[in-house]
Enzyme design. Structure first.
Site, PDB file in Angstrom:
ATOM      1  N   ARG A 567      37.838  28.820  48.956  1.00 37.40           N
ATOM      2  CA  ARG A 567      38.997  29.906  49.739  1.00 37.40           C
ATOM      3  C   ARG A 567      38.328  30.665  50.748  1.00 37.40           C
ATOM      4  O   ARG A 567      37.057  31.214  50.623  1.00 37.40           O
ATOM      5  CB  ARG A 567      39.856  30.686  48.720  1.00 37.40           C
ATOM      6  CG  ARG A 567      40.734  30.077  48.004  1.00 37.40           C
ATOM      7  CD  ARG A 567      41.660  29.370  48.492  1.00 37.40           C
ATOM      8  NE  ARG A 567      42.708  30.198  49.153  1.00 37.40           N
ATOM      9  CZ  ARG A 567      43.884  30.378  48.563  1.00 37.40           C
ATOM     10  NH1 ARG A 567      44.336  29.988  47.436  1.00 37.40           N
ATOM     11  NH2 ARG A 567      44.857  31.279  49.179  1.00 37.40           N
ATOM     12  N   LYS A 572      33.462  36.186  50.665  1.00 37.98           N
ATOM     13  CA  LYS A 572      32.717  34.956  50.501  1.00 37.98           C
ATOM     14  C   LYS A 572      31.812  34.819  51.758  1.00 37.98           C
ATOM     15  O   LYS A 572      31.007  33.661  51.656  1.00 37.98           O
ATOM     16  CB  LYS A 572      33.558  33.768  50.230  1.00 37.98           C
ATOM     17  CG  LYS A 572      34.215  33.820  48.809  1.00 37.98           C
ATOM     18  CD  LYS A 572      35.165  32.901  48.686  1.00 37.98           C
ATOM     19  CE  LYS A 572      36.333  32.946  47.536  1.00 37.98           C
ATOM     20  NZ  LYS A 572      35.660  32.739  46.083  1.00 37.98           N
ATOM     21  N   THR A 674      32.643  28.477  40.838  1.00 38.67           N
ATOM     22  CA  THR A 674      32.254  27.308  39.868  1.00 38.67           C
ATOM     23  C   THR A 674      32.041  26.231  40.882  1.00 38.67           C
ATOM     24  O   THR A 674      31.348  25.125  40.504  1.00 38.67           O
ATOM     25  CB  THR A 674      33.820  26.989  39.185  1.00 38.67           C
ATOM     26  OG1 THR A 674      34.819  27.080  40.272  1.00 38.67           O
ATOM     27  CG2 THR A 674      33.800  27.909  38.071  1.00 38.67           C
TER      28      THR A 674
HETATM   29  C1  26Q Z   1      48.027  37.809  41.641  1.00 42.02           C
HETATM   30  C2  26Q Z   1      49.158  38.646  41.895  1.00 42.02           C
HETATM   31  C3  26Q Z   1      50.147  38.200  42.852  1.00 42.02           C
HETATM   32  C4  26Q Z   1      49.981  36.897  43.586  1.00 42.02           C
HETATM   33  C5  26Q Z   1      48.763  36.346  43.215  1.00 42.02           C
HETATM   34  C6  26Q Z   1      47.846  36.959  42.383  1.00 42.02           C
HETATM   35  C7  26Q Z   1      46.569  35.935  42.318  1.00 42.02           C
HETATM   36  C8  26Q Z   1      46.552  34.713  42.110  1.00 42.02           C
HETATM   37  C9  26Q Z   1      45.293  34.199  42.018  1.00 42.02           C
HETATM   38  C10 26Q Z   1      45.292  36.853  42.009  1.00 42.02           C
HETATM   39  C11 26Q Z   1      44.215  36.237  41.815  1.00 42.02           C
HETATM   40  C12 26Q Z   1      43.987  34.737  41.818  1.00 42.02           C
HETATM   41  C13 26Q Z   1      42.914  33.733  41.560  1.00 42.02           C
HETATM   42  C14 26Q Z   1      41.669  34.547  41.363  1.00 42.02           C
HETATM   43  C15 26Q Z   1      40.633  33.532  41.437  1.00 42.02           C
HETATM   44  O1  26Q Z   1      40.610  32.412  41.745  1.00 42.02           O
HETATM   45  N1  26Q Z   1      39.264  34.069  41.027  1.00 42.02           N
HETATM   46  C16 26Q Z   1      38.095  33.299  40.800  1.00 42.02           C
HETATM   47  O2  26Q Z   1      38.092  33.140  39.557  1.00 42.02           O
HETATM   48  C17 26Q Z   1      36.804  32.122  39.248  1.00 42.02           C
HETATM   49  C18 26Q Z   1      37.003  31.240  37.829  1.00 42.02           C
HETATM   50  O3  26Q Z   1      36.803  32.398  36.837  1.00 42.02           O
HETATM   51  C19 26Q Z   1      35.652  32.764  39.627  1.00 42.02           C
HETATM   52  O4  26Q Z   1      34.677  31.766  39.607  1.00 42.02           O
HETATM   53  C20 26Q Z   1      35.741  33.136  41.005  1.00 42.02           C
HETATM   54  O5  26Q Z   1      34.437  33.967  41.173  1.00 42.02           O
HETATM   55  C21 26Q Z   1      36.936  33.961  41.160  1.00 42.02           C
HETATM   56  O6  26Q Z   1      37.024  34.685  42.486  1.00 42.02           O
END
Ligand code: 26Q
Length: 833
Positions: A567, A572, A674
């Protein structure tokens, strides 16, 4: 024939069907049958699409029988069960993975060739199931694969979004989002289960009713209800007979439309309720950090939590009646971040309001079955919901949250007597002009386990963000370093390397990645190195063919393939990567090119549609690419390409062909990463900061096989107050020249000022990502990369050692740890030998 006998045979045959053949002939037979008899196609209408359909039906039959046997085996063993609750499952394509895990990869290949087509061209017709944003969603998918491979009774619960992650198109260098209608052609991998439909309630109010013994009993009335219809997706383990389930909920209106309004001629009004209900699973939110306050998002979250828990509780009651005494011993719920954390108060509600349980008993069950995984340290990413939104949408849940909080704060008061500030800091309800529910605190209080996703991340959680909770409950906190499935991320995506590995050390590595260590001695074998190099070159060719089609840029196969795909986010630091490309371009322009190692840089990833800076960085990458790629001075030596629409399927082509993996986040900001693990498995070297799982990758492979640069997390925090990017730029000739090129509009000649926000961010003393601070160290590390790459034998040795040292990053290891430390499940094999 007598119907009784028919019935008996039918029943028996449902439980004891003769197994379908797994040999080539059986598969070809079925394939032909489906192609001609079911789909009605013949040799005059050969098509990849119908070939794909016929192949899926043949493979699916073989999944179905194992799926059923797995369910019977779990029931017979009366096995404990874990549920992985996640708003995201980024599954990608299914056909290739299903064929691999069932051991049908060769048979499917041959069947398709009988029809005069290629397996690959059929597989390409499948859309990615893009029901996730990035790391968190893909992790959930890798975990399901590992749970099935380890034969653990684990079910995924998620959302059947009609539109997945948007399709990214690049127009005039900018991101344009298009809807991803991934189900348009139908989805042969899902099984609708209307018989397990649940009803989820919203809105309304609480009425207190007198019950026996003077007790008051809440009734949640005047609600707006939505039906949750489950669709089951099979999740096969690796060649072990197990097929687990991913259950995805689709929202459906309780009524087609309001007949009263319809008859009164109010057509739009009559379908409004249906639309509101069905909106819930219409589209995935494309943000990978919390966008706070959006009501539809909270609806989605509660919908998932409620439908899943009702499903699980109903099944329990179906088997055990109202005896919940063993429920806590038999069930575990893993919350994938705070997104499904409504599960905490929802389980309380179900047990108390629907099953007559008292608070203490319900709390004992809830707080010994829930476990929470945190995926971010960024404070702005933590989920908070206005109390008012909660009150309107989920009034009963808010009551329960208040009660959880009151009891929790009493515990805080006991531990820190008289310290009201501490109570305010730790309260689940954040006070202020607009009070909020802090979802992470709710999840911590309601769970018996809280984990981060890499060693550094877990440490920073206990020392920083959650230090107060760590002081109160140190035993709750633990680390589970992420992993990725070696089936998809090595065996499936890199058949050539897989074959070489299997020829060298045998085939056991696919289900036991620790065997990869046996490769290490071969790093000293010149003949093996040469074969390893040949595989990498072949994969680079495949990757370059994709890049020329998708980006219109020709990569030189002799160059370092230098890749950053993830992303787009400021933390990043794709920006740091571009600054380095500009620096190399500047060197070539100046004629500073003795021993210049050719380099082709690929950057790909999606920006959240509302994230201005991320989108502007995409524009910068594309503009720099246009200048660099069209300047004759770079011919054969430097290329930059932006890959549109990065997704799971794109990574399957990229990881095998990559030489250098860019993991360059500001230290302390990337929870784990990952992609770093996928690249390592496929023999890429990493250039990276001491962040997330990079630290553990470096530990495993040895510092001499990793290109380290940049400030540590502690140094970043220590430097903040005296960070002076302007002085850093002034003191660094290379960075000064890069900044000058940007300031002189070398990359935006006809678009004045568009990169000013980026320049301002770099020169701002409050730049949270401290891009300028790490520039020198990054460029120096890249120079070491360039030198190392010139020594082919040495580079190949390091590449082999990276793959050989990657076994810790199998999600099998991660899941084994979740199971031994958190779930405590027993493996169950459906194969009765
Ligand atoms: C929350 C509320 C409202 C709308 C969206 C969200 C939301 C959605 C997706 C908040 C966060 C995410 C995703 C986060 C994410 O992908 N984090 C990543 O997770 C990976 C797996 O553990 C890690 O390897 C990454 O470092 C981390 O950035």
């Amino acid at each position: 024939m007598d119907i009784k006998i028919l019935q008996k045979n039918f029943d028996a045959s449902l439980t004891d069907l003769p197994p379908l053949g797994m040999d080539v002939h059986s598969l070809v037979e079925d394939f032909r049958h489906y192609y001609s008899h079911t789909l009605g196609r013949d040799r005059n209408s050969r098509s990849a699409y119908y070939g794909y359909q016929a192949l899926v039906m043949s493979v699916r039959d073989r999944l179905m029988e194992r799926w059923q046997k797995t369910r019977y085996a779990y029931d017979a063993a009366d096995a404990s069960h874990a549920y992985y609750l996640s708003l995201e499952f980024l599954m990608g394509r299914t056909l290739g993975n299903a064929a691999l895990n069932l051991g049908l990869d060769e048979a499917t290949d041959l069947a398709v060739r009988c029809l005069g087509m290629e397996l690959e061209e059929l597989a390409e017709t499948e859309n990615d199931a893009g029901l996730g944003n990035g790391g968190l969603g893909r992790l959930a998918a890798c975990f399901l694969d590992s749970c099935a491979t380890l034969q653990l009774p684990v079910t995924g619960y998620g959302m059947r979004y009609e539109y997945g992650m948007f399709r990214q198109i690049i127009a005039a260098g900018e991101q344009v989002e298009e809807p991803d209608h991934w189900l348009r052609k139908g989805n042969p991998w899902e099984l609708e289960r209307p018989e397990y439909t649940q009803r989820v309630r919203f809105g309304g109010r609480i009425e207190w009713q007198h019950a026996d013994r003077g007790k008051q009993r809440p009734r949640w009335v005047e609600t707006q209800d939505v039906l949750a219809v489950p669709y089951d997706v099979p999740v096969p383990g690796y060649r072990n007979g197990t097929v687990n389930t991913l259950r995805l909920w689709q929202a459906s209106a309780t009524d087609e439309f309001n007949l009263g309004e319809f008859n009164a001629g109010l057509y739009p009004e009559s379908v409004a309720a249906k639309n509101t209900a069905e909106q819930i699973t219409l589209v995935l939110y494309p943000n990978d950090t919390s966008e706070n306050g959006k009501e539809l998002r909270l609806r989605q979250q509660y919908f998932l939590a409620s439908a899943s828990l009702q499903d699980i509780v109903a099944r329990w009651v179906g088997i055990h009646g109202h005896d919940f005494s063993r429920f806590a011993a038999k069930n575990r719920f893993q919350l994938n971040d705070t997104h499904p954390s409504c599960a905490v108060p929802e389980l309380m509600r179900l047990l108390m309001d629907e099953h007559d349980m008292r608070w203490d008993e319900a709390w004992e069950i809830t707080s010994t079955t829930m476990a929470y995984t945190n995926h971010t340290l960024l404070p702005e990413a933590l989920e908070r919901w206005p109390v008012t939104t909660f009150a309107r949408l989920l009034p009963r849940l808010l009551d329960i949250i208040y009660e959880i909080n009151a009891r929790f704060l009493a515990e805080v008061a006991q531990r820190w007597p008289g310290d009201t500030a501490q109570q305010r800091r730790m309260s689940i309800i954040e006070e202020g002009a607009i009070p909020h529910v802090r979802m992470a605190y709710l999840a911590i209080v309601g769970s018996f386990s809280v984990n981060g996703v890499a060693a550094l991340h877990s440490q920073l959680l206990t020392e920083g963000l959650f230090s107060n909770f760590f002081a109160l409950w140190p035993e709750k906190f633990n680390n589970k370093t992420n992993g990725v499935t070696p089936r998809r991320w090595l065996a499936l995506c890199n058949p050539q390397l897989s074959n070489l590995i299997t020829e060298t050390i045998g085939e056991g590595w696919v289900a036991d990645l620790s065997r990869l260590a046996d490769l290490a001695p071969y790093a000293e074998d010149p003949a093996f190195r040469s074969r390893w190099r040949a595989v990498k070159q072949a994969n680079k060719l495949l990757m370059a063919q994709m890049i020329v089609v998708d980006c219109g840029v020709a990569f030189n196969l002799e160059a370092i393939f230098d890749v950053q795909v993830k992303r787009i986010h400021e933390y990043k630091r794709q920006l740091l990567n571009v600054l380095h490309v500009i620096h190399l371009y500047d060197r070539l322009k100046r004629g500073d090119d003795v021993n210049f190692t050719p380099r082709c840089v690929l950057i790909g990833g999606k920006a959240a549609p509302g994230y201005f800076m991320a989108k502007r960085i995409i524009k910068l990458i594309n503009n720099v690419a246009a200048v660099v790629n069209n300047d004759p001075v770079t011919a054969g030596r430097l290329r930059l390409a932006f890959l549109p629409n990065y997704r799971v399927t794109a990574m399957e082509a990229i990881a095998p062909g990559t030489d250098l993996s860019e993991q360059i986040s500001t230290a302390g900001k990337e929870a784990s990463g990952t992609g770093n693990m996928k690249f390592m498995m496929n023999g890429a070297l990493t250039i990276g900061t001491l962040d997330g799982a990079n630290i553990e990758i470096r530990e495993e492979v040895g510092e001499e096989n990793f290109f380290l640069f940049g400030l540590s997390a502690a140094e970043v925090e220590e430097m903040r107050s005296r960070y002076d990017p302007v002085a850093i730029i002034a003191a660094d000739e290379d960075l000064r020249r890069v900044m000058q090129l940007l300031e002189n509009a070398q990359f935006n000649q006809f678009e004045p000022g568009i990169f000013d926000p980026i320049l301002n961010a770099i020169t701002n003393a409050d730049d949270p990502w401290m891009t300028a601070a790490d520039f020198r160290s990054y460029v120096d590390a890249q120079q070491r990369v360039a030198e190392a790459y010139r020594n082919e034998e040495h580079w190949t040795r390091m590449s082999i050692l990276n793959t050989a040292a990657s076994s810790r990053f199998s999600s099998d290891r991660t899941i084994a740890e979740y199971n031994s430390d958190i779930w405590g499940l027993e493996a169950v094999s459906p194969v009765t030998v």
